[in-house]
Design a protein around this motif. Structure first.
Motif, PDB file in Angstrom:
ATOM      1  N   ARG A 237       0.642  -1.084   0.024  1.00 42.55           N
ATOM      2  CA  ARG A 237      -0.228  -0.112  -0.014  1.00 42.55           C
ATOM      3  C   ARG A 237       0.971   1.256  -0.029  1.00 42.55           C
ATOM      4  O   ARG A 237       0.618   2.385  -0.772  1.00 42.55           O
ATOM      5  CB  ARG A 237      -0.965   0.042   1.111  1.00 42.55           C
ATOM      6  CG  ARG A 237      -1.642   1.403   1.303  1.00 42.55           C
ATOM      7  CD  ARG A 237      -2.910   1.071   2.545  1.00 42.55           C
ATOM      8  NE  ARG A 237      -3.646   2.178   2.695  1.00 42.55           N
ATOM      9  CZ  ARG A 237      -3.526   3.318   3.492  1.00 42.55           C
ATOM     10  NH1 ARG A 237      -2.642   2.831   4.592  1.00 42.55           N
ATOM     11  NH2 ARG A 237      -4.220   4.161   3.665  1.00 42.55           N
ATOM     12  N   ALA A 238       1.987   1.217   0.770  1.00 48.49           N
ATOM     13  CA  ALA A 238       2.738   2.372   0.761  1.00 48.49           C
ATOM     14  C   ALA A 238       3.585   2.385  -0.518  1.00 48.49           C
ATOM     15  O   ALA A 238       3.774   3.724  -1.072  1.00 48.49           O
ATOM     16  CB  ALA A 238       4.087   2.170   1.994  1.00 48.49           C
ATOM     17  N   LEU A 239       3.917   1.424  -0.893  1.00 49.31           N
ATOM     18  CA  LEU A 239       4.687   1.675  -2.328  1.00 49.31           C
ATOM     19  C   LEU A 239       3.591   2.164  -3.568  1.00 49.31           C
ATOM     20  O   LEU A 239       4.147   2.981  -4.409  1.00 49.31           O
ATOM     21  CB  LEU A 239       5.420   0.166  -2.730  1.00 49.31           C
ATOM     22  CG  LEU A 239       6.508  -0.278  -2.064  1.00 49.31           C
ATOM     23  CD1 LEU A 239       6.893  -1.706  -2.413  1.00 49.31           C
ATOM     24  CD2 LEU A 239       7.764   0.538  -1.953  1.00 49.31           C
ATOM     25  N   ALA A 240       2.558   1.599  -3.585  1.00 50.25           N
ATOM     26  CA  ALA A 240       1.562   2.015  -4.370  1.00 50.25           C
ATOM     27  C   ALA A 240       0.960   3.178  -4.274  1.00 50.25           C
ATOM     28  O   ALA A 240      -0.055   3.806  -5.226  1.00 50.25           O
ATOM     29  CB  ALA A 240       0.743   0.761  -4.956  1.00 50.25           C
ATOM     30  N   GLU A 241       1.088   3.882  -3.160  1.00 49.68           N
ATOM     31  CA  GLU A 241       0.248   4.952  -2.411  1.00 49.68           C
ATOM     32  C   GLU A 241      -1.582   4.458  -2.920  1.00 49.68           C
ATOM     33  O   GLU A 241      -1.954   5.294  -3.621  1.00 49.68           O
ATOM     34  CB  GLU A 241       0.627   6.010  -3.492  1.00 49.68           C
ATOM     35  CG  GLU A 241       1.948   6.471  -3.067  1.00 49.68           C
ATOM     36  CD  GLU A 241       2.445   7.730  -3.707  1.00 49.68           C
ATOM     37  OE1 GLU A 241       1.939   8.364  -4.709  1.00 49.68           O
ATOM     38  OE2 GLU A 241       3.793   8.219  -3.421  1.00 49.68           O
ATOM     39  N   ALA A 242      -1.739   3.525  -2.523  1.00 52.88           N
ATOM     40  CA  ALA A 242      -3.113   2.961  -2.876  1.00 52.88           C
ATOM     41  C   ALA A 242      -4.038   3.211  -1.567  1.00 52.88           C
ATOM     42  O   ALA A 242      -3.495   3.317  -0.484  1.00 52.88           O
ATOM     43  CB  ALA A 242      -3.116   1.463  -3.017  1.00 52.88           C
ATOM     44  N   ASP A 243      -5.464   3.047  -1.764  1.00 57.29           N
ATOM     45  CA  ASP A 243      -6.360   3.291  -0.807  1.00 57.29           C
ATOM     46  C   ASP A 243      -6.600   2.156   0.135  1.00 57.29           C
ATOM     47  O   ASP A 243      -6.728   2.130   1.316  1.00 57.29           O
ATOM     48  CB  ASP A 243      -7.589   3.873  -1.071  1.00 57.29           C
ATOM     49  CG  ASP A 243      -7.563   5.188  -1.753  1.00 57.29           C
ATOM     50  OD1 ASP A 243      -6.501   6.012  -1.118  1.00 57.29           O
ATOM     51  OD2 ASP A 243      -8.174   5.810  -2.579  1.00 57.29           O
ATOM     52  N   LEU A 244      -6.619   0.914  -0.580  1.00 56.92           N
ATOM     53  CA  LEU A 244      -6.778  -0.329   0.121  1.00 56.92           C
ATOM     54  C   LEU A 244      -5.775  -1.237  -0.387  1.00 56.92           C
ATOM     55  O   LEU A 244      -5.943  -1.477  -1.918  1.00 56.92           O
ATOM     56  CB  LEU A 244      -8.469  -0.794  -0.026  1.00 56.92           C
ATOM     57  CG  LEU A 244      -8.741  -2.245   0.557  1.00 56.92           C
ATOM     58  CD1 LEU A 244      -8.265  -2.069   2.158  1.00 56.92           C
ATOM     59  CD2 LEU A 244     -10.182  -2.355   0.418  1.00 56.92           C
ATOM     60  N   ALA A 265      -8.279   1.694   3.493  1.00 60.89           N
ATOM     61  CA  ALA A 265      -9.720   2.022   4.020  1.00 60.89           C
ATOM     62  C   ALA A 265     -10.596   0.835   3.802  1.00 60.89           C
ATOM     63  O   ALA A 265     -10.519   0.160   2.798  1.00 60.89           O
ATOM     64  CB  ALA A 265     -10.330   3.279   2.995  1.00 60.89           C
ATOM     65  N   GLY A 266     -11.305   0.604   5.107  1.00 54.69           N
ATOM     66  CA  GLY A 266     -12.097  -0.684   4.928  1.00 54.69           C
ATOM     67  C   GLY A 266     -11.610  -2.036   5.176  1.00 54.69           C
ATOM     68  O   GLY A 266     -12.191  -2.925   5.097  1.00 54.69           O
ATOM     69  N   ALA A 267     -10.286  -1.848   5.784  1.00 52.18           N
ATOM     70  CA  ALA A 267      -9.716  -3.261   6.074  1.00 52.18           C
ATOM     71  C   ALA A 267     -10.398  -3.895   6.804  1.00 52.18           C
ATOM     72  O   ALA A 267     -10.277  -5.329   6.794  1.00 52.18           O
ATOM     73  CB  ALA A 267      -8.225  -2.744   6.514  1.00 52.18           C
ATOM     74  N   ASP A 268     -11.043  -3.401   8.084  1.00 54.32           N
ATOM     75  CA  ASP A 268     -11.581  -4.250   9.023  1.00 54.32           C
ATOM     76  C   ASP A 268     -12.734  -4.893   8.388  1.00 54.32           C
ATOM     77  O   ASP A 268     -13.110  -5.927   8.999  1.00 54.32           O
ATOM     78  CB  ASP A 268     -12.009  -3.439  10.216  1.00 54.32           C
ATOM     79  CG  ASP A 268     -10.679  -3.068  10.938  1.00 54.32           C
ATOM     80  OD1 ASP A 268      -9.708  -3.581  10.979  1.00 54.32           O
ATOM     81  OD2 ASP A 268     -10.871  -2.034  11.552  1.00 54.32           O
ATOM     82  N   VAL A 310     -16.603  -3.085   0.103  1.00 57.28           N
ATOM     83  CA  VAL A 310     -15.963  -1.630   0.159  1.00 57.28           C
ATOM     84  C   VAL A 310     -16.123  -1.296  -1.284  1.00 57.28           C
ATOM     85  O   VAL A 310     -15.866  -1.924  -2.237  1.00 57.28           O
ATOM     86  CB  VAL A 310     -14.607  -1.615   0.603  1.00 57.28           C
ATOM     87  CG1 VAL A 310     -14.084  -0.213   0.594  1.00 57.28           C
ATOM     88  CG2 VAL A 310     -14.674  -2.234   2.119  1.00 57.28           C
ATOM     89  N   GLU A 311     -16.745  -0.152  -1.602  1.00 51.48           N
ATOM     90  CA  GLU A 311     -16.917   0.366  -2.942  1.00 51.48           C
ATOM     91  C   GLU A 311     -15.564   0.840  -3.556  1.00 51.48           C
ATOM     92  O   GLU A 311     -14.731   1.731  -2.798  1.00 51.48           O
ATOM     93  CB  GLU A 311     -17.652   1.767  -2.986  1.00 51.48           C
ATOM     94  CG  GLU A 311     -18.062   2.309  -4.144  1.00 51.48           C
ATOM     95  CD  GLU A 311     -19.013   1.399  -5.055  1.00 51.48           C
ATOM     96  OE1 GLU A 311     -19.043   1.688  -6.338  1.00 51.48           O
ATOM     97  OE2 GLU A 311     -19.674   0.521  -4.564  1.00 51.48           O
ATOM     98  N   LEU A 312     -15.093   0.354  -4.398  1.00 47.02           N
ATOM     99  CA  LEU A 312     -13.628   0.453  -4.866  1.00 47.02           C
ATOM    100  C   LEU A 312     -13.720   0.662  -6.405  1.00 47.02           C
ATOM    101  O   LEU A 312     -14.568   0.660  -7.371  1.00 47.02           O
ATOM    102  CB  LEU A 312     -12.888  -1.057  -5.092  1.00 47.02           C
ATOM    103  CG  LEU A 312     -12.678  -1.496  -3.535  1.00 47.02           C
ATOM    104  CD1 LEU A 312     -11.961  -2.794  -3.673  1.00 47.02           C
ATOM    105  CD2 LEU A 312     -12.038  -0.754  -2.654  1.00 47.02           C
ATOM    106  N   VAL A 332      -4.560  -4.369  -5.159  1.00 45.02           N
ATOM    107  CA  VAL A 332      -4.290  -3.193  -5.027  1.00 45.02           C
ATOM    108  C   VAL A 332      -5.238  -1.957  -5.636  1.00 45.02           C
ATOM    109  O   VAL A 332      -5.623  -2.141  -6.780  1.00 45.02           O
ATOM    110  CB  VAL A 332      -2.972  -2.639  -5.300  1.00 45.02           C
ATOM    111  CG1 VAL A 332      -2.306  -1.390  -5.271  1.00 45.02           C
ATOM    112  CG2 VAL A 332      -1.956  -3.845  -5.116  1.00 45.02           C
ATOM    113  N   ALA A 333      -5.949  -1.228  -4.844  1.00 49.28           N
ATOM    114  CA  ALA A 333      -7.076  -0.512  -5.268  1.00 49.28           C
ATOM    115  C   ALA A 333      -7.251   0.751  -4.715  1.00 49.28           C
ATOM    116  O   ALA A 333      -6.704   1.273  -3.552  1.00 49.28           O
ATOM    117  CB  ALA A 333      -8.538  -1.386  -5.121  1.00 49.28           C
ATOM    118  N   ASN A 334      -7.844   1.826  -5.375  1.00 49.76           N
ATOM    119  CA  ASN A 334      -8.224   3.246  -4.821  1.00 49.76           C
ATOM    120  C   ASN A 334      -9.908   2.942  -4.868  1.00 49.76           C
ATOM    121  O   ASN A 334     -10.733   2.401  -5.615  1.00 49.76           O
ATOM    122  CB  ASN A 334      -7.636   4.022  -5.885  1.00 49.76           C
ATOM    123  CG  ASN A 334      -6.267   4.522  -5.484  1.00 49.76           C
ATOM    124  OD1 ASN A 334      -5.475   4.431  -4.618  1.00 49.76           O
ATOM    125  ND2 ASN A 334      -5.554   4.664  -6.770  1.00 49.76           N
TER     126      ASN A 334
END
Length: 579
Positions: A237-244, A265-268, A310-312, A332-334
């Motif tokens: 997530r840090a490398l891709a600068e992704a949301d989830l 976002a929405g990981a739980d 989660v809406e992706l 890997v998603a935004n």
């Protein structure tokens, strides 16, 4: 004395004087033009220095747009960065305030004059935007614009984007010099953008190498693999600068996957979610092919998946490992409205995933070797106990038995010796029991765990319900939950799913099984009719409640929103529980 001509009496002739004034005015005009050209060259040089003085791509793009406005003396300016399919994926503006931008709404996607520059990437100069055949007008709230000057920005012979300038100050038209200056600035901008991208790629590669090194070190140092999977998700997530980012791994012997790790976002909401064979993740796992999408939540996926929870928006899925043996699937998603991931990011994450899969495989081989060493050591201990300890104890018992016949005249001594013989027999039985326990544990190492049993139960219920329940599992269910607690949980699950199928008339059921090492929790939520208050026969619920109270726990029933019932069965786990 002859009289002089009248012209001589009036002084210097008028015509030569007027000619000199014209020459002086022309010279002053040329000097002013040279100064203006000098100032413009200085402005251009300052602009080139400004855009090349930083390596952050966002800063460089902003400075390019600001410099373009300055060098041609325009009122408004913009830089449209092109994405896949020749559409504008980023639009940087100068001269328009934030309130106006909000009033306009979404930035243009490449229609009208902007689209013409995209299709034909050559400098374009117009005296009036509105009169051009390609003009489609302005959206509501957009400031009026007339004159126009545009030029493409190329990076290594590929069009990166276009510069758009409108309304030259003072009401003048953009001229040939403006176009030439903008061409020069665009060329310099291409070099600056290329440098910034190379720097960004280098920085990302350094992060990737550092992350790969940390991951390998963690795995080989004996860190819990589950913790390492969470580390992989966070790093990606840090490398891709992704949301989830989610990481799904397979069940042994099945087609389903379970999301073991999630970050963002929405990981739980998605962690522990079981993914049926119809989801994109399962398709990637079995085909080992990468899948990309502009809107993951709109992709057809029977049985749902994380994109149903989660809406992706834009994202991609790739296998964790090679084609022959994928160890899982990375997603890997935004969120909707987020940017698409460039090919460079996908390639980098793919390389990191391969490195992570290799490290996981090495760690697994190491754990198998350690497990084999433990089994070998158990076998040696069992053999030694049998061949040495039991034989010696048995020989000692026989020796004492032979002594008993010689002590018939001393009953007290006989009694004490007999007690020792009996103790030796008990010791032999205890040692044999220990040997059998060691070997039985070796055979039990391959038994089916609670996770697999929960999956099997929900799959079996799908035929009765008419659909597959959504299953989410979190925590060390296979190791932290004792067998007795697991049996109670499975019985509660069967009863609640049966109620949902027979009485609730539900069309969706969500099952959550989780443990944090101190308590065990089962949650079953449906969207059915709910519990009828007039119903008097509730023996099934009484049984569920008794299963909870017998273990020191509780059972709660609450309405589900907007319809249905939520059943929560929670019991504490004994300290030091061993499944």
């Amino acid at each position: 004395m002859a009289e002089r001509p009248a012209e001589e009496r009036r002084g210097v002739p008028a015509a030569p004087q007027l000619r000199l004034d014209e020459l002086l005015e022309g010279l002053q005009a040329q000097v002013a033009q040279v100064r203006a050209t000098r100032d413009r060259v200085h402005t251009l040089l300052d602009a080139v220095l400004a855009i090349g003085s930083d390596l952050d791509l966002d800063v460089v793009l902003r400075r390019i747009t600001e410099s373009a406005v300055a060098v041609v003396d325009a009122e408004y300016g913009a830089l449209g960065v092109l994405g896949e399919g020749g559409r504008i994926k980023e639009f940087i503006t100068v001269g328009v305030d934030e309130e106006t931008i909000k009033a306009i709404g979404h930035y243009p996607d490449g229609q009208g004059i902007l689209g013409l520059l995209i299709r034909e990437p050559e400098p374009l100069r117009l005296a009036d935007l509105g009169t051009h055949a390609e003009s489609v007008g302005f959206p509501e709230g957009h400031p009026p614009m007339t004159t126009f000057l545009g030029a493409p920005v190329r990076v290594r012979d590929r069009v990166f984007g276009n510069l758009y300038l409108t309304d030259k100050r003072g009401g003048a038209q953009f001229d040939d010099e403006d176009e030439a200056v903008l061409r020069t600035l665009a060329a310099a901008a291409g070099v600056a953008i290329d440098n910034a991208r190379l720097y960004e790629d280098t920085r990302r590669r350094e992060q990737w190498l550092a992350a790969s090194s940390d991951l390998t070190r963690s795995l080989l140092s004996g860190t819990d693999p589950e913790q390492v999977l969470h580390q992989v998700a966070a790093t990606v997530r840090a490398l891709a600068e992704a949301d989830l980012v989610t990481l799904a791994v397979p069940f042994d012997g099945g087609d389903e996957l379970v999301i073991e790790a999630a970050d963002g976002a929405g990981a739980d909401r998605v962690r522990g979610l079981v993914l049926p064979a119809t989801t994109l993740a399962a398709k990637v796992y079995h085909s080992s092919e990468r899948i990309s999408s502009n809107a993951l939540s709109r992709e057809p996926q029977e049985g749902g998946g994380s994109a149903a929870q989660v809406e992706l928006g834009a994202g991609f899925l790739l296998p964790l490992g090679g084609r022959e043996h994928a160890r899982g699937v990375l997603q890997v998603a935004n969120l909707p409205g987020g940017e698409e991931f460039p090919d460079a990011t996908k390639t980098m994450i793919s390389g990191f995933a391969d490195q992570a899969a290799l490290a996981l495989e090495i760690a697994e081989h190491r754990r198998e070797a350690e497990h084999l060493l433990v089994l070998t050591d158990r076998d040696r201990i069992a053999r030694d106990l049998h061949d040495l300890a039991i034989q010696r104890l048995f020989a000692s018992g026989l020796t004492l038995n032979s002594v008993l016949g010689r002590l018939a005249d001393r009953p007290e001594v006989v009694k004490r010796v007999q007690r020792v013989v009996d103790d030796l027999d008990d010791t032999i039985k205890t040692v044999r029991t220990t040997i059998y326990a060691l070997r039985e544990r070796d055979r039990a190492d391959g038994r089916s765990g609670l996770r697999a049993t929960l999956l099997s139960e929900t799959d079996q219920t799908a035929e009765t319900l008419g659909f597959s329940p959504a299953l989410r599992m979190t925590g060390l269910l296979d190791t932290d939950v004792p067998a007795g607690h697991a049996d109670h949980m499975l019985a509660v699950l069967r009863e609640t799913l049966s109620n949902a199928a027979r009485h609730a008339q539900a069309t969706a059921v969500e099952v959550t099984a989780e443990t944090d090492g101190t308590r065990l929790r089962l949650r079953v939520a449906d969207n059915g009719r709910g519990i009828d208050p007039a119903a008097t026969r509730r023996s099934g619920l009484d049984n569920l409640r008794k299963r909870a109270t017998d273990l020191g726990g509780s059972l709660t029933l609450t309405p589900n929103e907007p319809s249905g019932t939520v059943v929560e069965w929670t019991v504490p786990l004994p300290s030091g529980a061993d499944a």
